[in-house]
Design an enzyme around this catalytic site. Structure first.
Site, PDB file in Angstrom:
ATOM      1  N   TRP A   1     -40.934  -2.834 -14.899  1.00  0.00           N
ATOM      2  CA  TRP A   1     -42.171  -3.614 -14.706  1.00  0.00           C
ATOM      3  C   TRP A   1     -41.852  -5.118 -14.686  1.00  0.00           C
ATOM      4  O   TRP A   1     -42.139  -5.821 -13.699  1.00  0.00           O
ATOM      5  CB  TRP A   1     -43.182  -3.266 -15.815  1.00  0.00           C
ATOM      6  CG  TRP A   1     -44.458  -4.056 -15.780  1.00  0.00           C
ATOM      7  CD1 TRP A   1     -44.966  -4.764 -14.718  1.00  0.00           C
ATOM      8  CD2 TRP A   1     -45.409  -4.208 -16.858  1.00  0.00           C
ATOM      9  NE1 TRP A   1     -46.172  -5.337 -15.074  1.00  0.00           N
ATOM     10  CE2 TRP A   1     -46.461  -5.023 -16.377  1.00  0.00           C
ATOM     11  CE3 TRP A   1     -45.465  -3.737 -18.167  1.00  0.00           C
ATOM     12  CZ2 TRP A   1     -47.563  -5.373 -17.167  1.00  0.00           C
ATOM     13  CZ3 TRP A   1     -46.563  -4.084 -18.957  1.00  0.00           C
ATOM     14  CH2 TRP A   1     -47.605  -4.893 -18.453  1.00  0.00           C
TER      15      TRP A   1
ATOM     16  N   TYR B   1     -46.059  -2.947  -9.639  1.00  0.00           N
ATOM     17  CA  TYR B   1     -45.180  -3.920 -10.306  1.00  0.00           C
ATOM     18  C   TYR B   1     -44.636  -4.920  -9.272  1.00  0.00           C
ATOM     19  O   TYR B   1     -43.654  -4.648  -8.569  1.00  0.00           O
ATOM     20  CB  TYR B   1     -44.012  -3.223 -11.018  1.00  0.00           C
ATOM     21  CG  TYR B   1     -44.404  -2.269 -12.137  1.00  0.00           C
ATOM     22  CD1 TYR B   1     -45.676  -2.317 -12.714  1.00  0.00           C
ATOM     23  CD2 TYR B   1     -43.503  -1.326 -12.620  1.00  0.00           C
ATOM     24  CE1 TYR B   1     -46.029  -1.445 -13.736  1.00  0.00           C
ATOM     25  CE2 TYR B   1     -43.855  -0.451 -13.653  1.00  0.00           C
ATOM     26  CZ  TYR B   1     -45.119  -0.521 -14.195  1.00  0.00           C
ATOM     27  OH  TYR B   1     -45.463   0.354 -15.209  1.00  0.00           O
TER      28      TYR B   1
ATOM     29  N   TYR C   1     -43.857   4.255 -23.368  1.00  0.00           N
ATOM     30  CA  TYR C   1     -43.703   2.928 -22.752  1.00  0.00           C
ATOM     31  C   TYR C   1     -43.943   1.795 -23.745  1.00  0.00           C
ATOM     32  O   TYR C   1     -44.585   1.997 -24.762  1.00  0.00           O
ATOM     33  CB  TYR C   1     -44.502   2.802 -21.456  1.00  0.00           C
ATOM     34  CG  TYR C   1     -46.008   2.628 -21.460  1.00  0.00           C
ATOM     35  CD1 TYR C   1     -46.638   1.509 -22.009  1.00  0.00           C
ATOM     36  CD2 TYR C   1     -46.812   3.553 -20.790  1.00  0.00           C
ATOM     37  CE1 TYR C   1     -48.012   1.327 -21.928  1.00  0.00           C
ATOM     38  CE2 TYR C   1     -48.198   3.383 -20.699  1.00  0.00           C
ATOM     39  CZ  TYR C   1     -48.787   2.261 -21.279  1.00  0.00           C
ATOM     40  OH  TYR C   1     -50.141   2.085 -21.190  1.00  0.00           O
TER      41      TYR C   1
ATOM     42  N   LYS D   1     -37.621 -11.497 -32.121  1.00  0.00           N
ATOM     43  CA  LYS D   1     -37.367 -12.857 -31.589  1.00  0.00           C
ATOM     44  C   LYS D   1     -38.635 -13.702 -31.467  1.00  0.00           C
ATOM     45  O   LYS D   1     -38.546 -14.922 -31.309  1.00  0.00           O
ATOM     46  CB  LYS D   1     -36.700 -12.763 -30.208  1.00  0.00           C
ATOM     47  CG  LYS D   1     -37.620 -12.253 -29.100  1.00  0.00           C
ATOM     48  CD  LYS D   1     -36.919 -12.268 -27.755  1.00  0.00           C
ATOM     49  CE  LYS D   1     -37.841 -11.770 -26.655  1.00  0.00           C
ATOM     50  NZ  LYS D   1     -37.184 -11.731 -25.359  1.00  0.00           N
TER      51      LYS D   1
ATOM     52  N   GLY E   1     -37.780  -2.044 -20.987  1.00  0.00           N
ATOM     53  CA  GLY E   1     -37.622  -3.110 -19.997  1.00  0.00           C
ATOM     54  C   GLY E   1     -36.545  -4.089 -20.422  1.00  0.00           C
ATOM     55  O   GLY E   1     -36.251  -4.242 -21.613  1.00  0.00           O
TER      56      GLY E   1
HETATM   57  N1  LIG Z   1     -47.633   3.422 -17.317  1.00  0.00           N
HETATM   58  C1  LIG Z   1     -48.041   2.272 -17.762  1.00  0.00           C
HETATM   59  O1  LIG Z   1     -49.254   1.966 -17.753  1.00  0.00           O
HETATM   60  C2  LIG Z   1     -47.035   1.326 -18.339  1.00  0.00           C
HETATM   61  C3  LIG Z   1     -47.447   0.193 -19.068  1.00  0.00           C
HETATM   62  C4  LIG Z   1     -46.460  -0.610 -19.626  1.00  0.00           C
HETATM   63  C5  LIG Z   1     -45.110  -0.322 -19.428  1.00  0.00           C
HETATM   64  N2  LIG Z   1     -44.762   0.774 -18.678  1.00  0.00           N
HETATM   65  C6  LIG Z   1     -43.337   1.133 -18.438  1.00  0.00           C
HETATM   66  O2  LIG Z   1     -42.577   0.967 -19.625  1.00  0.00           O
HETATM   67  C7  LIG Z   1     -41.524   0.030 -19.407  1.00  0.00           C
HETATM   68  C8  LIG Z   1     -41.179  -0.702 -20.679  1.00  0.00           C
HETATM   69  O3  LIG Z   1     -42.300  -1.347 -21.218  1.00  0.00           O
HETATM   70  P1  LIG Z   1     -42.470  -2.932 -21.243  1.00  0.00           P
HETATM   71  O4  LIG Z   1     -41.594  -3.533 -20.218  1.00  0.00           O
HETATM   72  O5  LIG Z   1     -43.943  -3.183 -21.219  1.00  0.00           O
HETATM   73  O6  LIG Z   1     -42.035  -3.344 -22.705  1.00  0.00           O
HETATM   74  P2  LIG Z   1     -40.739  -3.203 -23.614  1.00  0.00           P
HETATM   75  O7  LIG Z   1     -39.741  -2.329 -23.012  1.00  0.00           O
HETATM   76  O8  LIG Z   1     -41.267  -2.896 -24.966  1.00  0.00           O
HETATM   77  O9  LIG Z   1     -40.228  -4.718 -23.648  1.00  0.00           O
HETATM   78  C9  LIG Z   1     -39.546  -5.245 -22.570  1.00  0.00           C
HETATM   79  C10 LIG Z   1     -39.427  -6.759 -22.707  1.00  0.00           C
HETATM   80  O10 LIG Z   1     -38.908  -7.130 -23.979  1.00  0.00           O
HETATM   81  C11 LIG Z   1     -37.947  -8.177 -23.839  1.00  0.00           C
HETATM   82  N3  LIG Z   1     -36.644  -7.586 -24.206  1.00  0.00           N
HETATM   83  C12 LIG Z   1     -36.130  -6.403 -23.787  1.00  0.00           C
HETATM   84  N4  LIG Z   1     -34.922  -6.177 -24.326  1.00  0.00           N
HETATM   85  C13 LIG Z   1     -34.655  -7.224 -25.112  1.00  0.00           C
HETATM   86  C14 LIG Z   1     -33.561  -7.556 -25.941  1.00  0.00           C
HETATM   87  N5  LIG Z   1     -32.508  -6.744 -26.055  1.00  0.00           N
HETATM   88  N6  LIG Z   1     -33.609  -8.718 -26.626  1.00  0.00           N
HETATM   89  C15 LIG Z   1     -34.671  -9.540 -26.527  1.00  0.00           C
HETATM   90  N7  LIG Z   1     -35.741  -9.278 -25.746  1.00  0.00           N
HETATM   91  C16 LIG Z   1     -35.741  -8.131 -25.054  1.00  0.00           C
HETATM   92  C17 LIG Z   1     -37.975  -8.611 -22.372  1.00  0.00           C
HETATM   93  O11 LIG Z   1     -38.965  -9.621 -22.158  1.00  0.00           O
HETATM   94  P3  LIG Z   1     -38.707 -11.190 -22.377  1.00  0.00           P
HETATM   95  O12 LIG Z   1     -37.240 -11.471 -22.289  1.00  0.00           O
HETATM   96  O13 LIG Z   1     -39.518 -11.865 -21.335  1.00  0.00           O
HETATM   97  O14 LIG Z   1     -39.242 -11.456 -23.778  1.00  0.00           O
HETATM   98  C18 LIG Z   1     -38.451  -7.340 -21.693  1.00  0.00           C
HETATM   99  O15 LIG Z   1     -39.073  -7.559 -20.464  1.00  0.00           O
HETATM  100  C19 LIG Z   1     -42.064  -0.839 -18.264  1.00  0.00           C
HETATM  101  O16 LIG Z   1     -41.053  -1.580 -17.623  1.00  0.00           O
HETATM  102  C20 LIG Z   1     -42.707   0.215 -17.393  1.00  0.00           C
HETATM  103  O17 LIG Z   1     -41.709   0.919 -16.681  1.00  0.00           O
HETATM  104  C21 LIG Z   1     -45.703   1.598 -18.170  1.00  0.00           C
END
Ligand SMILES: NC(=O)c1ccc[n+]([C@@H]2O[C@H](COP(=O)([O-])OP(=O)(O)OC[C@H]3O[C@@H](n4cnc5c(N)ncnc54)[C@H](OP(=O)(O)O)[C@@H]3O)[C@@H](O)[C@H]2O)c1
Length: 331
Positions: A21, A57, A218, A229, A294
């Site tokens: 995303w 996305y 997700y 952070k 993500g």
């Molecule tokens: N079906 C749905 O309605 C729905 C809704 C939401 C998500 N999703 C799916 O779930 C996936 C994951 O969810 P998400 O992207 O919302 O949230 P997440 O995986 O909880 O968080 C991802 C974000 O956290 C930060 N991050 C990730 N790894 C890190 C690390 N090692 N150290 C520091 N910061 C880190 C990055 O943002 P920054 O660096 O900008 O802080 C990254 O974009 C999405 O990409 C999508 O495929 C689906």
């Protein structure tokens, strides 16, 4: 990497799957294409063979970047999970919300999963992804204007045509899953689940365990919050949706960080980061099949992929769960 089967299907995906995303920039204050591609490539090199994306996305951008990231890889070594049912290019169904695309142009997002729309969406996704089949095709959000049967019949046709391997849903409740199941066999439901958002434990997890459906969790890092952070006073860049999400309210950041401080010694003991401990806790949780995580760049992707090397035993899971009992999110 560990691989897990989705429900009763033959489709196995990586326990940590790349969530694309933020890679598409939209709602995350923009992106860097090269960083996004490198993040996906790095993940793949570390065993993350599955990627979750969606047309919405970045209005096609995330899927196009996935295509670039997997170029040159053998198609059967990669699992592509994408979605349908969120349209920005027509005004049918129900208005989900008003938004802006990556160029700042206003767009209206509609939840629509009518039969013809799905067939068109699938063709468009296949083109953007540069492939002739999708491993898991999921309705992104329920569409209250179309009977679930109609939606699932269209998906069944796509399956018969070999354009998709398996069908899943996302953000469906148990009633909607049961209706969908009358038309086709569902592999999975993709829903929000993190240490601070455990709403699915009441109904959905028991239903999915009983009915042998996979749960794709997700936002397991709660969009970065659970890496530790984010500090009180944090300001997000323009166009980053997190500014309006309750978990990022000052009080909740403070409370979450107090909780994280309690589990930090356990992470340290394992030579793990908080984010890695959080990811492992998520995929260890009963009923959770995989975590969609993500990453904005290769560095984050590497750290997240390596969470698979962290192990948490039953006692340690209990310790974390006990600490979580004291954490109350407000608002
Ligand atoms: N079906 C749905 O309605 C729905 C809704 C939401 C998500 N999703 C799916 O779930 C996936 C994951 O969810 P998400 O992207 O919302 O949230 P997440 O995986 O909880 O968080 C991802 C974000 O956290 C930060 N991050 C990730 N790894 C890190 C690390 N090692 N150290 C520091 N910061 C880190 C990055 O943002 P920054 O660096 O900008 O802080 C990254 O974009 C999405 O990409 C999508 O495929 C689906």
């Amino acid at each position: 990497m560990e691989f897990r089967r989705l429900g009763e299907t033959k489709l196995a995906v990586s326990a940590i799957t790349f969530g694309a995303w933020a890679a598409g920039g939209w709602m995350w204050g923009g992106n860097d294409d090269n960083d996004a591609i490198k993040a996906m490539r790095t993940s793949y090199d570390l065993g993350i063979t599955s990627i979750d994306t969606a047309p919405i996305y970045g209005q096609g951008k995330s899927e196009e970047l996935v295509c670039q990231a997997i170029k040159g890889l053998s198609r059967d070594k990669v699992q592509i999970l994408t979605k349908y049912g969120m349209r920005w290019d027509l005004t049918k169904g129900s208005l989900a919300f008003k938004s802006q695309d990556n160029d700042g142009k206003p767009i209206d997002i509609y939840k629509y999963a009518g039969k013809d729309s799905i067939i068109t969406e699938c063709e468009n996704s296949l083109k953007r992804l540069g492939t002739d089949y999708i491993d898991l095709y999921q309705i992104h959000w329920p569409d209250v204007t179309t009977p679930i049967e109609e939606t699932m019949e269209a998906v069944l046709r796509l399956k018969e045509q070999g354009k998709i391997r398996e069908a899943g849903v996302s953000n469906y409740d148990v009633k909607q899953m049961a209706i969908a199941e009358k038309t086709l066999k569902l592999a999975s439901n993709q829903v929000p689940f993190s240490m601070v958002n455990r709403a699915i434990e009441d109904e959905l997890i028991p239903y999915c365990i009983e009915n042998k459906k996979a749960i794709l969790a997700y936002s397991p890092l709660e969009r970065g919050l659970l890496t530790g952070k984010i500090k009180p006073g944090h300001t997000f860049g323009e166009g980053d949706h997190r500014a309006g999400v309750k978990y990022f309210k000052e009080e909740n950041i403070k409370r979450t960080n107090e909780f994280l401080a309690k589990i930090k010694p356990l992470a340290d003991e394992k030579g793990a980061t908080l984010g890695q401990l959080v990811i492992r806790w998520t995929i260890n949780h009963p009923g959770i099949t995989i975590a969609l995580v993500g990453a904005r760049n290769a560095e984050q992707a590497k750290q997240n992929a390596k969470a698979i090397e962290i192990h948490i035993n039953g006692e340690e899971m209990e310790f974390i769960n006990n600490q979580l009992e004291d954490l109350e999110i407000v608002g």
